[in-house]
Each structure stands twice: as structure tokens, then as C-alpha cells.
Enzyme design. Structure first.
Site, PDB file in Angstrom:
ATOM      1  N   TYR A   1      11.720   7.245   8.253  1.00  0.00           N
ATOM      2  CA  TYR A   1      11.909   5.884   7.724  1.00  0.00           C
ATOM      3  C   TYR A   1      12.278   4.920   8.851  1.00  0.00           C
ATOM      4  O   TYR A   1      11.702   3.832   8.969  1.00  0.00           O
ATOM      5  CB  TYR A   1      13.019   5.927   6.666  1.00  0.00           C
ATOM      6  CG  TYR A   1      13.287   4.601   5.981  1.00  0.00           C
ATOM      7  CD1 TYR A   1      12.488   4.180   4.914  1.00  0.00           C
ATOM      8  CD2 TYR A   1      14.335   3.776   6.376  1.00  0.00           C
ATOM      9  CE1 TYR A   1      12.729   2.967   4.274  1.00  0.00           C
ATOM     10  CE2 TYR A   1      14.583   2.564   5.747  1.00  0.00           C
ATOM     11  CZ  TYR A   1      13.784   2.165   4.684  1.00  0.00           C
ATOM     12  OH  TYR A   1      14.029   0.961   4.058  1.00  0.00           O
TER      13      TYR A   1
HETATM   14  P1  NAP Z   1      12.418   0.854  -4.802  1.00  0.00           P
HETATM   15  O1  NAP Z   1      13.194   0.316  -5.935  1.00  0.00           O
HETATM   16  O2  NAP Z   1      12.369   2.321  -4.583  1.00  0.00           O
HETATM   17  O3  NAP Z   1      10.933   0.261  -4.918  1.00  0.00           O
HETATM   18  C1  NAP Z   1       9.923   0.728  -4.076  1.00  0.00           C
HETATM   19  C2  NAP Z   1       8.606   0.130  -4.534  1.00  0.00           C
HETATM   20  O4  NAP Z   1       7.552   0.650  -3.699  1.00  0.00           O
HETATM   21  C3  NAP Z   1       8.278   0.508  -5.962  1.00  0.00           C
HETATM   22  O5  NAP Z   1       7.679  -0.590  -6.619  1.00  0.00           O
HETATM   23  C4  NAP Z   1       7.275   1.633  -5.788  1.00  0.00           C
HETATM   24  O6  NAP Z   1       6.364   1.749  -6.828  1.00  0.00           O
HETATM   25  C5  NAP Z   1       6.544   1.174  -4.541  1.00  0.00           C
HETATM   26  N1  NAP Z   1       5.830   2.276  -3.943  1.00  0.00           N
HETATM   27  C6  NAP Z   1       6.343   3.410  -3.414  1.00  0.00           C
HETATM   28  N2  NAP Z   1       5.350   4.236  -3.033  1.00  0.00           N
HETATM   29  C7  NAP Z   1       4.188   3.615  -3.338  1.00  0.00           C
HETATM   30  C8  NAP Z   1       2.822   3.958  -3.211  1.00  0.00           C
HETATM   31  N3  NAP Z   1       2.429   5.127  -2.687  1.00  0.00           N
HETATM   32  N4  NAP Z   1       1.882   3.092  -3.641  1.00  0.00           N
HETATM   33  C9  NAP Z   1       2.254   1.907  -4.208  1.00  0.00           C
HETATM   34  N5  NAP Z   1       3.531   1.526  -4.364  1.00  0.00           N
HETATM   35  C10 NAP Z   1       4.479   2.377  -3.933  1.00  0.00           C
HETATM   36  O7  NAP Z   1      12.950   0.295  -3.426  1.00  0.00           O
HETATM   37  P2  NAP Z   1      13.398  -1.147  -2.913  1.00  0.00           P
HETATM   38  O8  NAP Z   1      14.777  -1.006  -2.425  1.00  0.00           O
HETATM   39  O9  NAP Z   1      13.067  -2.207  -3.880  1.00  0.00           O
HETATM   40  O10 NAP Z   1      12.474  -1.238  -1.612  1.00  0.00           O
HETATM   41  C11 NAP Z   1      11.553  -2.283  -1.381  1.00  0.00           C
HETATM   42  C12 NAP Z   1      11.376  -2.401   0.123  1.00  0.00           C
HETATM   43  O11 NAP Z   1      12.616  -2.779   0.707  1.00  0.00           O
HETATM   44  C13 NAP Z   1      10.956  -1.110   0.808  1.00  0.00           C
HETATM   45  O12 NAP Z   1      10.027  -1.374   1.829  1.00  0.00           O
HETATM   46  C14 NAP Z   1      12.259  -0.614   1.402  1.00  0.00           C
HETATM   47  O13 NAP Z   1      12.059   0.225   2.497  1.00  0.00           O
HETATM   48  C15 NAP Z   1      12.883  -1.923   1.801  1.00  0.00           C
HETATM   49  N6  NAP Z   1      14.311  -1.850   2.028  1.00  0.00           N
HETATM   50  C16 NAP Z   1      15.158  -1.520   1.031  1.00  0.00           C
HETATM   51  C17 NAP Z   1      16.516  -1.451   1.302  1.00  0.00           C
HETATM   52  C18 NAP Z   1      17.512  -1.088   0.253  1.00  0.00           C
HETATM   53  O14 NAP Z   1      18.702  -0.948   0.601  1.00  0.00           O
HETATM   54  N7  NAP Z   1      17.156  -0.936  -0.986  1.00  0.00           N
HETATM   55  C19 NAP Z   1      16.991  -1.726   2.586  1.00  0.00           C
HETATM   56  C20 NAP Z   1      16.093  -2.077   3.577  1.00  0.00           C
HETATM   57  C21 NAP Z   1      14.748  -2.136   3.291  1.00  0.00           C
HETATM   58  P3  NAP Z   1       6.394   2.953  -7.916  1.00  0.00           P
HETATM   59  O15 NAP Z   1       6.944   2.311  -9.143  1.00  0.00           O
HETATM   60  O16 NAP Z   1       4.962   3.328  -8.057  1.00  0.00           O
HETATM   61  O17 NAP Z   1       7.228   4.062  -7.350  1.00  0.00           O
END
Ligand code: NAP
Length: 257
Positions: free
Chosen positions: A162
Site C-alpha cells: 500500500y
Molecule cells: P473503502 O471504504 O474501503 O472504499 C474503497 C472503495 O474502493 C470502495 O468503493 C470499493 O468498492 C472500491 N474498490 C476497491 N477495489 C476495487 C476494484 N477492484 N474495482 C473497483 N472498485 C474497487 O475505503 P476509503 O477509505 O473510502 O478509501 C478511498 C481511498 O482513500 C482509497 O484510495 C484509500 O487508499 C484512500 N485513503 C483512505 C484513508 C483512510 O484512512 N480511510 C487514508 C488515506 C487514503 P467495492 O464496494 O466494490 O469494494
């Protein structure tokens, strides 16, 4: 792009948001629609999943299209690009938000996990940026926003794939900005800190780890998806027309400490 005072107006523009099924991506899609954009929501089985997003966006009087695409599969990304072209949909704002995390010590980090993380977090954002960015360059306008991470700057703990993918996204942001700024296309990133979503559920469930993390956040709390959308909206708007290659921490001060 029109801005009136501090009012951001994205009317007439179309934003494609990946990973809009939940978490940060869902909130970004909703916020861009509230600012006037039509939304293309991309995700796995997102056409069938009813997360209420389409209804909320249509209620705002904006167009909503959900498009299925497993971003781990390049052929599905190519099909997505072809479908957008066939349906005559132009994308003005691309938000590369979808991401996955696999937690394991480096010595236990399996090839399959490494490949999944790289495919979704790095390959797919590049493919989408390349194909949609090419069209933006031709039209001489567009906004591309990557969702990076504080782990674009730090190595993290037990998330080597990651951290590597998010470090690369920061570099990709700068590389594309260098190429496309002369064509009026803005490429930037937001770098969220610790945000309460499914992505961080395991961390939050670990009480001592969660307390240690929050003790280190100057703002003293977990972020929410709502905390991330303001900076994304700014980068999507004309207010950011002279911002190129920025990787903007949205982290409650985490990186400042
Ligand atoms: P999340 O709730 O786990 O959401 C992840 C999203 O990505 C979901 O809509 C998921 O869709 C989609 N996804 C995963 N694999 C996929 C695939 N193969 N094809 C299409 N869609 C896919 O996480 P989040 O926290 O909102 O994360 C959003 C972004 O923010 C990510 O890039 C993450 O790395 C970044 N981020 C998050 C944090 C944090 O603390 N949460 C911190 C830094 C960066 P499905 O419904 O299909 O699974």
C-alpha cells in the site's frame, strides 16, 4: 469553469469518481453533484448495488450513471473507456479514489496481495488518467485528482504494498502535471490521513493502536469522509486552475508533527 465569489459551480461538467460505492468516494461523488456536476460512479457491481447514491444525486437534479468495472482487471478498464466513448460521455473531472489495503508484515506479504494493491491503487488510476487525460489535453481543460495518502510520504507499518502504491501515486501526480499543465489540465492529489472507513476498520478496532494513532494527530480525532471532500472540491474547481502537481495532505496535521 465558473466560480462566483466563494460559490463553486460545476454545472455542465461531468465527474467520474471511482470507488463511489462507499466511504470517501461516495462522499466525493455526492459533494461534486451538490456543486452542480453530473456523476459517473465507477465500481464493482455498482450498477446493481443500491447504496442510495443515485437517488440522492438525481434528487439534486443531476445526472447519475453507475458503471460496473473491476479496476483490478485492465480489460474491464478498457471496456469502461470504450463504453464512455460509445455513449458520448465526456469526463471533465476524474477522481481516482478507489483503493485497497492489505495489512501484513513484509515477510508475509503475498504476491497476490501485492498484485491486487498495485492493480487497483496504481495501474488503474494511471490507465484512467492516461485515457481520459488524453481527451482532456485535446479539449484543453480538465481536472484529475488522485487520492493518495499520508503513506505517500511515510512508510507506514505492515502495509508495504500500500505504501509503495501511494508513494508512486504522488510521483505520478507530479509527472502528469508536468506534461499536462501546459494544456490547461490540472493534475493534483489529496493525501488523507486516518479516516474512519472500511479501509481503516481493522486499525480502529485495535483500541491501543487507535489510541496511539489519535494521540499523534494534532486535531486529536479520526477524520471523516466529509473532511476530505472540501479539498477535492477545491481541486476540481476553477479556484485551483493554477495548482499543478500538488499532493495536499488532509490529515488533521499528522504530517506536520
Ligand atoms: P473503502 O471504504 O474501503 O472504499 C474503497 C472503495 O474502493 C470502495 O468503493 C470499493 O468498492 C472500491 N474498490 C476497491 N477495489 C476495487 C476494484 N477492484 N474495482 C473497483 N472498485 C474497487 O475505503 P476509503 O477509505 O473510502 O478509501 C478511498 C481511498 O482513500 C482509497 O484510495 C484509500 O487508499 C484512500 N485513503 C483512505 C484513508 C483512510 O484512512 N480511510 C487514508 C488515506 C487514503 P467495492 O464496494 O466494490 O469494494
Amino acid at each position: 469553469m465558473k466560480t462566483t465569489g466563494i460559490h463553486i459551480d460545476l454545472a455542465g461538467q461531468t465527474a467520474l469518481v471511482t470507488g463511489a460505492s462507499r466511504g470517501i468516494g461516495r462522499e466525493i461523488a455526492l459533494t461534486l453533484a451538490r456543486a452542480g456536476a453530473n456523476i459517473i460512479a465507477v465500481g464493482r457491481n455498482i450498477e446493481a448495488k443500491d447504496n442510495g447514491l443515485g437517488a440522492e444525486i438525481r434528487e439534486l437534479g443531476k445526472e447519475f450513471h453507475a458503471v460496473d468495472c473491476d479496476l483490478a482487471d485492465r480489460s474491464q478498464i478498457r471496456a469502461l473507456i470504450s463504453r464512455l466513448a460509445a455513449e458520448g460521455r465526456k469526463v471533465d473531472i476524474l477522481v481516482n479514489n478507489a483503493g485497497v489495503i492489505r495489512r501484513a508484515r513484509a515477510v508475509d506479504h503475498a504476491d497476490a496481495d501485492w498484485d491486487d494493491v498495485m492493480a487497483v491503487n496504481l495501474d488503474a488510476p494511471f490507465l484512467l488518467a492516461r485515457e481520459l487525460g488524453r481527451q482532456m489535453v485535446e479539449r484543453k481543460h480538465g481536472k484529475i485528482i488522485f487520492v493518495a495518502s499520508v503513506l505517500s510520504f511515510q512508510g507506514g507499518i505492515q502495509v508495504p504494498g500500500y505504501a509503495a502504491s501511494k508513494g508512486a501515486i504522488a510521483q505520478l501526480t507530479r509527472a502528469l502535471a508536468n506534461e499536462w499543465a501546459p494544456f490547461g489540465v490540472n493534475v493534483n492529489a489529496v493525501a488523507p490521513g486516518y479516516v474512519d472507513t472500511a479501509n481503516t476498520a481493522a486499525l480502529k478496532a485495535d483500541e491501543s493502536r487507535s489510541a496511539a494513532l489519535m494521540a499523534r494527530v494534532p486535531a486529536g480525532r479520526w477524520g471523516t469522509p466529509q473532511d476530505i471532500v472540501g479539498p477535492v472540491l477545491f481541486l476540481a474547481s476553477g479556484l485551483a486552475d493554477f495548482v499543478h502537481g500538488a499532493v495536499l495532505p488532509v490529515d488533521g496535521g499528522w504530517l506536520a508533527r
